[in-house]
Scaffold this motif. Structure first.
Motif, PDB file in Angstrom:
ATOM      1  N   MET A   1      -4.501  33.577  23.320  1.00 43.88           N
ATOM      2  CA  MET A   1      -3.571  32.447  23.517  1.00 43.88           C
ATOM      3  C   MET A   1      -3.814  31.361  22.624  1.00 43.88           C
ATOM      4  SD  MET A   1      -3.451  32.431  27.993  1.00 43.88           S
ATOM      5  CE  MET A   1      -3.271  33.908  28.902  1.00 43.88           C
ATOM      6  N   HIS A   2      -4.930  31.018  22.094  1.00 43.71           N
ATOM      7  CA  HIS A   2      -4.790  29.980  21.284  1.00 43.71           C
ATOM      8  C   HIS A   2      -4.448  30.499  19.681  1.00 43.71           C
ATOM      9  CE1 HIS A   2      -6.434  26.666  18.726  1.00 43.71           C
ATOM     10  NE2 HIS A   2      -6.429  25.979  20.209  1.00 43.71           N
ATOM     11  N   PRO A   3      -3.769  29.647  19.177  1.00 41.13           N
ATOM     12  CA  PRO A   3      -3.245  30.165  17.798  1.00 41.13           C
ATOM     13  C   PRO A   3      -4.284  30.327  16.868  1.00 41.13           C
ATOM     14  CG  PRO A   3      -1.854  28.122  18.468  1.00 41.13           C
ATOM     15  CD  PRO A   3      -2.951  28.358  19.423  1.00 41.13           C
ATOM     16  N   TYR A   4      -5.299  29.630  17.023  1.00 38.37           N
ATOM     17  CA  TYR A   4      -6.568  29.995  16.010  1.00 38.37           C
ATOM     18  C   TYR A   4      -7.117  31.376  16.418  1.00 38.37           C
ATOM     19  CZ  TYR A   4     -11.179  29.573  13.628  1.00 38.37           C
ATOM     20  OH  TYR A   4     -12.079  29.542  13.232  1.00 38.37           O
ATOM     21  N   THR A   5      -7.253  31.811  17.846  1.00 34.80           N
ATOM     22  CA  THR A   5      -7.805  33.120  17.998  1.00 34.80           C
ATOM     23  C   THR A   5      -6.793  34.042  17.234  1.00 34.80           C
ATOM     24  OG1 THR A   5      -8.310  32.036  20.112  1.00 34.80           O
ATOM     25  CG2 THR A   5      -8.764  34.427  19.752  1.00 34.80           C
ATOM     26  N   VAL A   6      -5.517  33.995  17.601  1.00 32.73           N
ATOM     27  CA  VAL A   6      -4.741  35.013  17.201  1.00 32.73           C
ATOM     28  C   VAL A   6      -4.834  35.211  15.626  1.00 32.73           C
ATOM     29  CG1 VAL A   6      -2.003  35.341  16.598  1.00 32.73           C
ATOM     30  CG2 VAL A   6      -2.911  34.374  18.976  1.00 32.73           C
ATOM     31  N   ALA A   7      -5.016  34.075  14.971  1.00 32.22           N
ATOM     32  CA  ALA A   7      -5.290  34.063  13.545  1.00 32.22           C
ATOM     33  C   ALA A   7      -6.468  34.882  13.046  1.00 32.22           C
ATOM     34  CB  ALA A   7      -5.368  32.531  13.023  1.00 32.22           C
ATOM     35  N   LEU A   8      -7.422  34.710  13.971  1.00 32.94           N
ATOM     36  CA  LEU A   8      -8.721  35.305  13.672  1.00 32.94           C
ATOM     37  C   LEU A   8      -8.701  36.852  13.953  1.00 32.94           C
ATOM     38  CD1 LEU A   8     -11.567  32.962  15.260  1.00 32.94           C
ATOM     39  CD2 LEU A   8     -11.083  33.268  12.722  1.00 32.94           C
TER      40      LEU A   8
END
Length: 350
Positions: free
Chosen positions: A264-271
């Protein structure tokens, strides 16, 4: 008269089992920056800046994120190799945030750490027997059958030969050295093990073997793990829960299946978009997210949402208002004003 021991009731035992083994509340670690002849403090590196999480008995919590996000500092705070600037660390019902080294010494039996580099964490002048047997001598514990027998049993437990007792670290490969470090960690049968990047220094072909070993040991010895990693694919199959860190804060925390399957967090999506896909048929199906810029300095982190300088969803609100940590799904907490994969059942953004 002798002391009368009263057995715990079933309710008390159930409450003890349900209580978290480890918890952190408002945990902070700021390193002062000093300059000038008088060494006056001119700022502080906010390596860890307000963490709240729990670790239950028998589970594996993985802390993941880019280098410099505060993962290793967090691990050292949990094991009290560093003293927190603020906040509390509670282990097995006891606040250990600011206990003295003398008071902490008995607790070292229950809290152990696996270090990242198997080459520098083992003394090259000591034999394997001396290295693995060190916890017995330090804690003045005399194992049944003697130290030598106990060490050889530990070596067998981690997949090494008991005949390695008199060898030196330089005679082993990186994977074998890490097994020696794991054997040393297990000597006093700890309740909690903090593993700081336990496989990042190893060849890819060896990483899976060490991760599988940790998983087998957990099942056999009823261990609780906090695993620190920057590679999400390494900890995917051993994690019960995953906490994603960015610049000293946890931005997403939830069950491993939820974090990997529905970040859900954009940073997690990027990782997760950067994790290599071994199956050629599945490559190119997911969206590859490339973050702009570098991680800001923890000496002067961005205001409000710390990720807004690199986030493709950032709006004015992200630059002025720090996002609260909200539970957008059962057990799945996210600190983001505009989360990804937020379904209609999620609470409204306030």
């Amino acid at each position: 008269m002798g002391a009368v021991s009263i057995a715990a009731s079933p309710g008390e035992r159930a409450a003890e089992a349900a209580a978290p083994l480890l918890s952190a509340a408002g945990l902070q670690k700021h390193f002062p920056v000093r300059r000038g002849l008088l060494q006056r403090q001119v700022g502080a590196v906010r390596a860890v800046d307000g963490l709240d999480f729990t670790v239950h008995r028998g589970e594996t919590l993985s802390l993941v994120g880019e280098s410099g996000c505060g993962k290793t500092t967090t691990g050292r705070l949990l094991t009290r190799l560093l003293e927190p600037s603020a906040g509390t660390v509670t282990f097995d019902g006891r606040d250990i945030s600011h206990v003295s080294q003398r008071q902490m010494r008995p607790l070292r039996r229950d809290i152990q750490m696996i270090f990242q580099d198997p080459y520098s964490s083992l003394n090259p002048r000591h034999t394997v027997g001396t290295i693995v047997g060190a916890p017995f001598r330090i804690q003045r514990v005399e194992p049944t059958g003697g130290v030598r027998a106990a060490v050889q049993e530990l070596l067998e437990l981690v997949g090494l030969s008991p005949e390695h007792y008199n060898r030196y670290p330089h005679e082993f490969s990186g994977g074998q050295r890490q097994r020696i470090g794991i054997a040393r960690t297990l000597a006093l049968r700890p309740k909690l093990i903090v593993a700081d990047e336990p496989v990042s220094a190893l060849d890819v072909s060896i990483q899976a073997q060490v991760v599988n070993l940790l998983e087998d040991l957990q099942a056999e010895l009823d261990l609780t793990y906090v695993i620190i990693a920057h590679d999400l694919s390494v900890v995917r199959h051993v994690s019960d829960r995953v906490a994603v860190m960015y610049l000293g804060k946890i931005v997403e925390l939830g069950d491993a299946a939820a974090v990997y399957g529905r970040p859900m967090h954009p940073y997690t999506v990027a990782l997760l978009s950067a994790v290599p896909v071994p199956d050629p048929r599945r490559r190119g199906r997911g969206r590859r997210v490339r973050l702009a810029g570098d991680v800001p300095s923890p000496l002067n982190p961005p205001p409000a949402c710390r990720f807004h300088t690199r986030c493709w969803k950032a709006q004015d609100r992200c630059r002025t208002e720090e996002p609260p940590v909200r539970e957008l799904a059962p057990g799945h907490r996210v600190a983001c004003h505009f989360p990804e994969n937020a379904g209609p059942a999620d609470p409204p953004d306030r």
